[in-house]
Design a protein around this motif. Structure first.
Motif, PDB file in Angstrom:
ATOM      1  N   ASN A 140      40.467  52.881  41.803  1.00  0.00           N
ATOM      2  CA  ASN A 140      41.223  51.640  41.630  1.00  0.00           C
ATOM      3  C   ASN A 140      42.659  51.847  42.088  1.00  0.00           C
ATOM      4  N   LEU A 149      46.793  50.682  41.446  1.00  0.00           N
ATOM      5  CA  LEU A 149      47.766  50.160  40.489  1.00  0.00           C
ATOM      6  C   LEU A 149      48.965  49.677  41.283  1.00  0.00           C
ATOM      7  N   PRO A 175      48.854  50.705  31.549  1.00  0.00           N
ATOM      8  CA  PRO A 175      47.924  50.415  32.640  1.00  0.00           C
ATOM      9  C   PRO A 175      47.319  51.676  33.264  1.00  0.00           C
ATOM     10  N   TYR A 233      44.771  53.198  30.886  1.00  0.00           N
ATOM     11  CA  TYR A 233      43.578  52.347  30.944  1.00  0.00           C
ATOM     12  C   TYR A 233      42.693  52.709  32.132  1.00  0.00           C
ATOM     13  N   LEU A 234      43.290  52.849  33.316  1.00  0.00           N
ATOM     14  CA  LEU A 234      42.511  53.133  34.513  1.00  0.00           C
ATOM     15  C   LEU A 234      41.911  54.529  34.500  1.00  0.00           C
ATOM     16  N   SER A 259      38.201  51.668  31.068  1.00  0.00           N
ATOM     17  CA  SER A 259      37.966  50.927  32.321  1.00  0.00           C
ATOM     18  C   SER A 259      36.716  51.424  33.034  1.00  0.00           C
ATOM     19  N   MET A 282      35.107  49.396  35.854  1.00  0.00           N
ATOM     20  CA  MET A 282      36.090  48.852  36.784  1.00  0.00           C
ATOM     21  C   MET A 282      36.250  49.806  37.966  1.00  0.00           C
ATOM     22  N   ASP A 321      42.276  46.121  41.977  1.00  0.00           N
ATOM     23  CA  ASP A 321      43.725  46.356  41.959  1.00  0.00           C
ATOM     24  C   ASP A 321      44.287  45.799  40.668  1.00  0.00           C
ATOM     25  N   LEU A 322      44.986  46.640  39.921  1.00  0.00           N
ATOM     26  CA  LEU A 322      45.638  46.211  38.685  1.00  0.00           C
ATOM     27  C   LEU A 322      47.094  45.909  39.003  1.00  0.00           C
ATOM     28  N   VAL A 342      50.721  44.853  38.150  1.00  0.00           N
ATOM     29  CA  VAL A 342      51.651  44.874  37.010  1.00  0.00           C
ATOM     30  C   VAL A 342      53.038  44.591  37.575  1.00  0.00           C
TER      31      VAL A 342
END
Length: 255
Positions: free
Chosen positions: A184, A186, A228, A231-232, A237, A240, A244-245, A247
Motif C-alpha cells: 500500500n 501512504l 496511519p 495501521y498499514l 489492515s 487492504m 493509497d491511504l 492523510v
C-alpha cells in the motif's frame, strides 16, 4: 492494546529512517511493540532513536547497499527472536524548480531517490518475506502531490516521482498478493518537516497558499502519520492492498 495493531516480535525496516517522518515512524513502531531498523544516507540519525531501534547507513539508489543492509537486519532480527515482517520506503528528496529550467541531472536524481529507491526497498524487503514464507506489509510513502498539481508550487519532477510511486504500489500489490504480501501507499499532505520548512523559508508566500486548502485549519506534523503507518503495517489492515491511504488534512478534496 488491541492485538490487531500490535507489532510485537516484528521488525520493520525503514529507509529514510534517520530524520523527519521516517524517524517518527520508527518511534511509532516501537511504541506498538515492534523493532525498527532505520536506514538513511546520513552518517547518523538527526534525532533520538527509540530504545528498540537500530540505525545503519544505506544508499537506497545502490542495490548492493540495500541488499547488504537488509541481509544484516534480517540476521540481527532473528538473533533477537524477531523477524522482518514489513518495510517502509520513506527516503525522498524535494526540489522546487521551474520546469523550463529543470536540469537533466537534477531530474534523474529525483527519480533515482524517490522512485528507484522505493522500488529497491520494496524488492529486497519482499525477497526477505518470500524467502521466510512470511506474509508481510510493504508501505511506500508517496504524496498527495502524486494526485494533484500543487497550486503555486513548481516541482514537476517531485510530483512525477510520487505519481510513479502510487502506480508502483498498485503494480507490486498485484504481483505479490500470491505470497501474502500486502503493498500500500501512504500519501501525506503538507507537513512541517525540515524539508518543507526550507521551502517555506525560501518562499514565505507558499504558506498562505497551503493554508487555503487546509480544511482542519493547520498543516500536518510528523506525528499525524504514526497511526496511519501502524495501521498499514499491522493486522488491522490485513484485507487492504493496492490502496493509497491519503492523510492530507483535506487538501486534495479542496483542490
Amino acid at each position: 492494546m488491541s492485538t490487531l495493531f500490535s507489532l510485537a516480535k516484528r521488525t520493520i525496516i525503514i529507509t529514510g529512517g534517520g530524520r523527519g517522518v521516517g524517524l517518527t515512524l520508527a518511534h511509532a513502531i516501537t511504541e506498538f511493540g515492534g523493532r525498527a531498523a532505520c536506514l538513511d544516507i546520513h552518517p547518523m540519525a538527526t534525532g533520538d532513536l527509540p530504545a528498540n531501534a537500530t540505525y545503519s547507513v544505506c544508499d537506497v539508489t545502490n542495490e548492493e547497499s540495500v541488499k547488504a543492509r537488509f541481509a544484516e537486519i534480517r540476521a540481527e532480527s532473528e538473533r533477537c527472536g524477531s523477524r522482518v515482517e514489513g518495510v517502509v520506503a520513506c527516503a525522498g528528496i524535494q526540489q522546487v524548480t521551474e520546469a523550463l529550467e529543470y536540469g537533466v541531472r537534477d531530474w534523474r536524481r529525483m527519480m533515482e531517490v524517490n522512485v528507484l529507491g522505493a522500488f529497491l526497498t520494496a524488492k529486497h524487503g519482499a525477497k526477505i518475506l518470500i524467502d521466510g514464507e512470511t506474509p508481510g506489509s510493504v508501505v511506500l510513502v508517496a504524496s498527495m502531490s502524486g494526485r494533484i498539481a500543487n497550486r503555486g508550487l513548481n516541482c514537476s519532477a517531485y510530483n512525477t516521482s510520487k505519481a510513479a510511486v502510487l502506480q508502483m504500489g498498485r503494480s507490486l500489490a498485484q504481483e505479490w498478493g500470491k505470497y501474502g504480501i500486502r503493498v500500500n501507499t501512504l500519501s501525506p499532505g503538507y507537513i512541517r518537516t525540515n524539508m518543507t520548512d526550507t521551502v517555506l523559508y525560501e518562499n514565505p508566500d507558499y504558506y498562505k497558499t497551503w493554508m487555503a486548502g487546509a480544511m482542519l485549519g493547520r498543516l500536518g506534523v510528523v506525528d499525524d502519520f504514526k497511526g496511519p503507518a501502524v495501521y498499514l503495517l499491522s493486522d488491522a489492515s490485513r484485507w487492504m492492498t493496492g490502496a493509497d491511504l491519503l492523510v492530507d488534512g483535506g487538501h486534495v478534496a479542496s483542490a
